[in-house]
Each structure stands twice: as structure tokens, then as C-alpha cells.
Design an enzyme around this catalytic site. Structure first.
Site, mmCIF file in Angstrom:
data_model
loop_
_atom_site.group_PDB
_atom_site.id
_atom_site.type_symbol
_atom_site.label_atom_id
_atom_site.label_comp_id
_atom_site.label_asym_id
_atom_site.label_seq_id
_atom_site.Cartn_x
_atom_site.Cartn_y
_atom_site.Cartn_z
ATOM 1 N N GLU A 184 -3.311 2.247 3.414
ATOM 2 C CA GLU A 184 -2.778 0.954 3.858
ATOM 3 C C GLU A 184 -1.915 1.157 5.099
ATOM 4 O O GLU A 184 -1.221 2.184 5.222
ATOM 5 C CB GLU A 184 -1.952 0.315 2.736
ATOM 6 C CG GLU A 184 -2.777 -0.080 1.514
ATOM 7 C CD GLU A 184 -1.961 -0.804 0.452
ATOM 8 O OE1 GLU A 184 -0.753 -1.062 0.693
ATOM 9 O OE2 GLU A 184 -2.503 -1.111 -0.612
ATOM 10 N N GLY A 196 0.681 -8.670 -4.165
ATOM 11 C CA GLY A 196 1.111 -8.769 -5.544
ATOM 12 C C GLY A 196 2.531 -9.267 -5.726
ATOM 13 O O GLY A 196 2.812 -10.053 -6.629
ATOM 14 N N ASP A 220 -6.098 -5.748 -4.502
ATOM 15 C CA ASP A 220 -4.935 -6.104 -3.690
ATOM 16 C C ASP A 220 -4.314 -4.864 -3.041
ATOM 17 O O ASP A 220 -3.483 -4.981 -2.157
ATOM 18 C CB ASP A 220 -3.895 -6.802 -4.567
ATOM 19 C CG ASP A 220 -2.692 -7.305 -3.774
ATOM 20 O OD1 ASP A 220 -2.903 -7.970 -2.741
ATOM 21 O OD2 ASP A 220 -1.545 -7.016 -4.179
ATOM 22 N N HIS A 252 -2.235 -6.592 -0.179
ATOM 23 C CA HIS A 252 -1.071 -6.153 -0.969
ATOM 24 C C HIS A 252 -0.077 -7.306 -1.154
ATOM 25 O O HIS A 252 1.094 -7.234 -0.775
ATOM 26 C CB HIS A 252 -0.364 -4.965 -0.293
ATOM 27 C CG HIS A 252 0.355 -4.093 -1.273
ATOM 28 N ND1 HIS A 252 0.387 -2.719 -1.175
ATOM 29 C CD2 HIS A 252 1.085 -4.387 -2.379
ATOM 30 C CE1 HIS A 252 1.101 -2.213 -2.167
ATOM 31 N NE2 HIS A 252 1.544 -3.200 -2.898
#
Length: 528
Positions: free
Chosen positions: A262, A282, A257, A280
Site C-alpha cells: 500500500e 475500514g 480493503d 483501506h
């Protein structure tokens, strides 16, 4: 009225919390993406509320002349230059509990998706291919889950895994045997976890020690056919090494994730048939987003309005209940430290703070930070309560706390500070009276009772007739008005001290004339 800038998307309910608490909240959710604009306006705000888009760099902090607190709605603060914020006295808060369950659930979901190849099977089925025999999964039950990092999120993952009838081994240097027993996990060293785990899930922050904790060498020590899940931080796994292990078949699959870079538009893991990736997500549930937003708004409001500090990553916590009680003792500790620091000219080797009575049961970490701040500020003008402990450590100054809950004096609470300098130790003590004002009640083991004032004169002298008259005459001739006059001595005719509050700063020339008085051993102007 304090002003808070919200530079990332935050729940409207959080914005309303600021306004309901009497804080001027400026909601500009796209501002964090424009560093130049943020740097241009940050100087107008006392607080900055952010998520992950805003990058609070040292350059941005240079213009943050009013900034007192940065609140990160979420766990990770890797988008904040914490050392730079600490150096400027800015509290950095996060919300470590608001999205713990959400992130843990995502890790469990990724584990299931990986074990049963759900994303790949979904894409194949919706493309019209009925490939039932192609997607052969594995059961979770009775598998060994290796949890690297058993803090808030890791502990929830472990608890859920135990409920799924998995065997759980955990590597965490800070996990106590008692806590491991409570969670139902087996505490092991990292090498043993790598050797035994069928599935590995990471739940540690990104630090120099954890970067690439699953390096090429570590991956080579894992059980063949292991599956790896990372919903913590990018950079914990060597992605190129993991891709090679996936290609060779040593690693059966990976679910990520988070990524080293990024937004991740390219990555070594992308395109592998046994890899599951999410952007991402989470903390991306409506419940978590609301929780962390409300939590950060409350925390920042409590600090700006009451001095309460919760979930700070660079300062000890102070609850809303204890903040009013601590405030006068913080002032006392800082002023005592400042007084001794102004008398000290030689390098400081150590600072010892002694707490007696009720104050020994308070949050002394905050008081110690205040004492160290006062002691160092005469030498380092930019030091503050947030940066002082770090500055002291970096300079090799030993800071020590001593607590005696039974009061040994006539005060309910007493603080004594000892500065160990290269030339000699110096010490002074004081208390807070019922009026809430800090007072110095002891200097060099001599009893005295003096309030602190902006401008004061400290004199050490022999207890002999004529000193007070001559001293007062010199002040009068210089046009210096006396506000308070405190005296103390160790014995008749022995050593004495005089601590005087005056209405204005005294000149070096006046101090030189005071030191010429025959009874005077030392005279210093001090400021608070």
C-alpha cells in the site's frame, strides 16, 4: 512540560486535549511523510502521536533520546518497529477499540457489496446500460460465514452476522468455548472453516503465523464458490493465488480493503469483474477518526503525566487509579533487584519475585518488570522496564512470580527477590512505609531497616567486637561522610550485615581496606 509531536493528520480536538492537559503539542501533520526531517527533530520530544503515514523505524528511534511513548491512533502498529522501541524503553500504544465498530461495519458492507455485485451494477447503470439480468446475486441469509480471528472486530462481525440469520463458524486459537457460546458462533479448526464457509472474512493481525493464512493450498481447500472478504491486513491472503482461483471460478468473488503493498496502485486482484476494492477505508468514518484521536491523546497524556499505561503492545497496562499506588513499589522492586544484581558476578539462571500481603493483589507484572530491570542493569546498561522481560527470556533467564495475599510478616506489603546465579542464590526483601519511601528490611534472612541512597556500602561480617569502630575510622580517614548506618545479625556472635549510606562514591582502595578488617567477609559499593 512534556512535548508531543503529532506527525500525522489528527483531529483538532485531540490536539486540544494535549494542550488542556498541560502538554506542549507540536502539530505537524505532514512531517511523518518526510523520514529525514522526522529523524532530525524527534530527539526534542517525549511523545510521538501517529496514524499510518508515519513509519517509526529503528533509524528514527536512534535519535529519539527523550522519547517515552508512541501513540498510534488506530489498531495496527505495523508501521512501528516495536522491538526497536522496546529496546529503547519506549512504550508503544494503540487504540484497539476506537474503530472496531467502523471496521466491522465495513466488512459487513463489503460482504453485501460482494454478494449483490453493487459496485459493478452501479457502474453499469450510471453508464446507461440496463443490465438487470447480468447481476445475479446471492442471499446472505442462511449462508455460513467463516470468521478467521474472533477478537474485538471479528466478534462484532460475528454478532452482526448472527443478526442477519447467518450461520457463523469461527477459527481463533484464543476463543474460549464460553465466549463462543456467548457470541452464538461455533468454534472450529481452520480446515473445517475452509471446508464449510460460503463466505470467509479475516480479522487477525499480521504476524509470521498469520502471513498468507489463506495460501494457495488453503484456498484450494475452500468450498467451490466461496467469497473472501479482507478488511484486516494486507498479506493475510496470497493475492496471486487468489487471482488464479478467481479466474478458474473456484472462488466466486473477493472484497478487499487492504493489500500486501500500500498504497496499492497495482495489484493482481485489480480488474477482475468479481472483485470489489476500497483504499483501506475500514476505519474511515468521522466517528472512528474522532474516537481514536481522542483516545490516543488521553492515553499518551495519562502516561506522560501520571505513569498510567493503557493499550500498550509492549508493556502491561497500569490504570490511572493504580499508578500512584504502584509507583513506590516499582521503585522498591527495581532497587531490590539492582542491589542483588550488583552483588551477583556469576551468570543469572533465574529471578523469583515473591509478593506478600496487599502488594500481591496489585499489578505485579509491572513490578516484576521493574525487578528484572534492576537485576539485569549491572550487566546490561541499556536494559529498561519495557525491554527487560524480553531480554530475560532471550537469555534463558527464568522469571517467576509467587503471590501470597496473606501477609506473613509485620508489614502490610512485602516484596522478596531471589536471584538464582550459577554460583549461589542471593535474596533480599523490603517494603514501603507510610512515608512512601521504599526500604530494604531483609538481606540474607537477616532483619535490617535501611533506606536506599545513591551511594551505599554493603558489608557482610562476623558479629564480633571491634568491627564498627574500625569501619568508621576507615571512612573518616578517607573523608567519607556517613548519612545512615543500618546493622543486622542472625544471632549474637553469628553472621551480620552492615548497610551504610554515604554522601559520595567510595574508591576501590577504600573498599580493599575495609575488606582487610578481620571480621569482614565481603564488602561491596552499590549505587541506586
Amino acid at each position: 512540560m512534556p512535548r508531543v509531536l503529532i506527525s500525522d493528520a489528527l483531529s483538532p480536538a485531540a490536539v486540544q486535549i494535549f494542550k488542556d492537559r498541560g502538554i506542549d503539542a507540536d502539530f505537524q501533520p505532514d512531517l511523518g511523510k518526510d523520514r529525514d526531517r522526522l529523524a532530525a527533530v524527534i530527539g526534542d520530544y517525549d511523545g510521538l502521536a501517529i496514524r499510518s503515514a508515519t513509519k517509526v523505524t529503528a533509524k528514527i528511534l536512534e535519535g529519539a533520546v527523550r522519547l517515552k511513548v508512541i501513540g498510534r491512533a488506530g489498531i495496527g502498529v505495523d508501521n512501528v518497529d516495536v522491538p526497536a522501541a522496546t529496546g529503547r524503553g519506549v512504550i508503544v500504544m494503540n487504540t484497539p477499540f476506537g474503530n472496531s465498530i467502523t471496521t466491522a461495519e465495513h466488512a459487513i458492507a463489503m460482504m453485501f457489496a460482494l454478494a449483490r455485485q453493487i459496485p459493478q451494477a452501479d457502474a453499469s447503470t450510471q453508464a446507461g446500460r440496463w443490465e438487470k439480468n447480468r447481476f445475479m446475486g446471492v442471499e446472505i441469509t442462511a449462508k455460513t460465514l467463516g470468521v478467521i480471528g474472533c477478537g474485538n472486530i471479528g466478534a462484532i462481525v460475528a454478532d452482526r452476522a448472527v443478526g442477519l440469520r447467518m450461520r457463523v463458524v469461527a477459527y481463533d486459537p484464543y476463543l474460549t468455548p464460553e465466549r463462543a457460546l456467548t457470541l452464538g458462533v461455533e468454534k472450529v479448526e481452520l480446515d473445517e472453516l475452509l471446508r464449510r464457509a460460503d463466505i470467509i472474512t479475516l480479522h487477525v493481525p499480521m504476524t509470521d503465523r498469520t502471513r498468507n493464512i489463506l495460501s494457495a493450498e488453503a484456498i484450494a481447500r475452500t468450498k467451490r464458490g466461496v467469497r473472501i472478504v479482507n478488511c484486516a491486513r494486507g498479506g493475510l491472503v496470497d493475492e496471486a493465488a487468489l487471482r488464479a482461483a478467481l479466474d478458474s471460478g473456484h472462488v466466486a468473488g473477493a472484497a478487499f480493503d487492504v493489500f500486501a503493498m500500500e498504497p496499492a496502485t497495482e495489484n493482481p486482484l485489480f480488474g477482475h469483474p468479481n472483485v470489489v476494492c476500497t483504499p483501506h477505508l475500514g476505519a474511515s468514518t468521522s466517528e472512528a477518526q474522532e474516537n481514536v484521536a481522542l483516545q490516543v491523546a488521553d492515553q499518551m497524556s495519562d502516561y506522560l503525566l501520571q505513569g498510567a499505561i493503557q493499550n500498550a503492545v509492549n508493556f502491561p497496562s497500569i490504570s490511572a487509579e493504580e499508578a500512584p499506588r504502584l509507583k513506590p513499589f516499582v521503585a522498591l522492586a527495581e532497587k531490590l533487584g539492582s542491589f542483588l544484581g550488583q552483588l551477583t558476578e556469576a551468570p543469572i539462571k533465574g529471578i523469583r519475585i515473591e509478593y506478600e500481603g496487599a502488594v500481591a493483589g496489585m499489578n505485579t507484572r509491572a513490578l516484576t518488570a521493574a525487578a528484572v530491570t534492576g537485576a539485569l542493569r549491572p550487566f546490561l546498561q541499556d536494559v529498561n522496564m519495557v525491554s527487560a522481560p524480553v531480554v530475560a527470556r532471550d537469555r534463558g533467564i527464568v522469571v517467576e512470580e509467587v503471590k501470597r495475599e496473606n501477609a506473613a510478616r509485620d508489614y502490610e506489603s512485602f516484596i522478596r527477590i531471589v536471584i538464582d546465579a550459577e554460583d549461589m542464590p542471593r535474596h533480599a526483601g523490603g517494603t514501603v512505609f507510610q512515608d512512601g519511601k521504599p526500604r530494604v528490611t531483609e538481606i540474607r534472612d537477616i532483619a535490617v531497616d535501611a533506606e536506599f541512597a545513591p551511594h551505599m556500602i554493603y558489608v557482610r561480617n562476623a558479629d564480633q567486637p571491634g568491627f564498627i569502630g574500625r569501619f568508621g575510622m576507615l571512612l573518616g580517614e578517607a573523608g567519607v561522610n556517613v548519612a545512615t548506618f543500618a546493622l543486622g545479625r542472625d544471632r549474637p556472635g553469628g553472621d551480620a550485615i552492615c548497610f551504610v549510606a554515604v554522601d559520595e562514591a567510595v574508591s576501590p582502595e577504600l573498599l580493599a581496606r575495609i575488606e582487610e578488617i578481620p571480621q569482614v567477609k565481603r564488602a561491596r559499593a552499590v549505587r541506586f
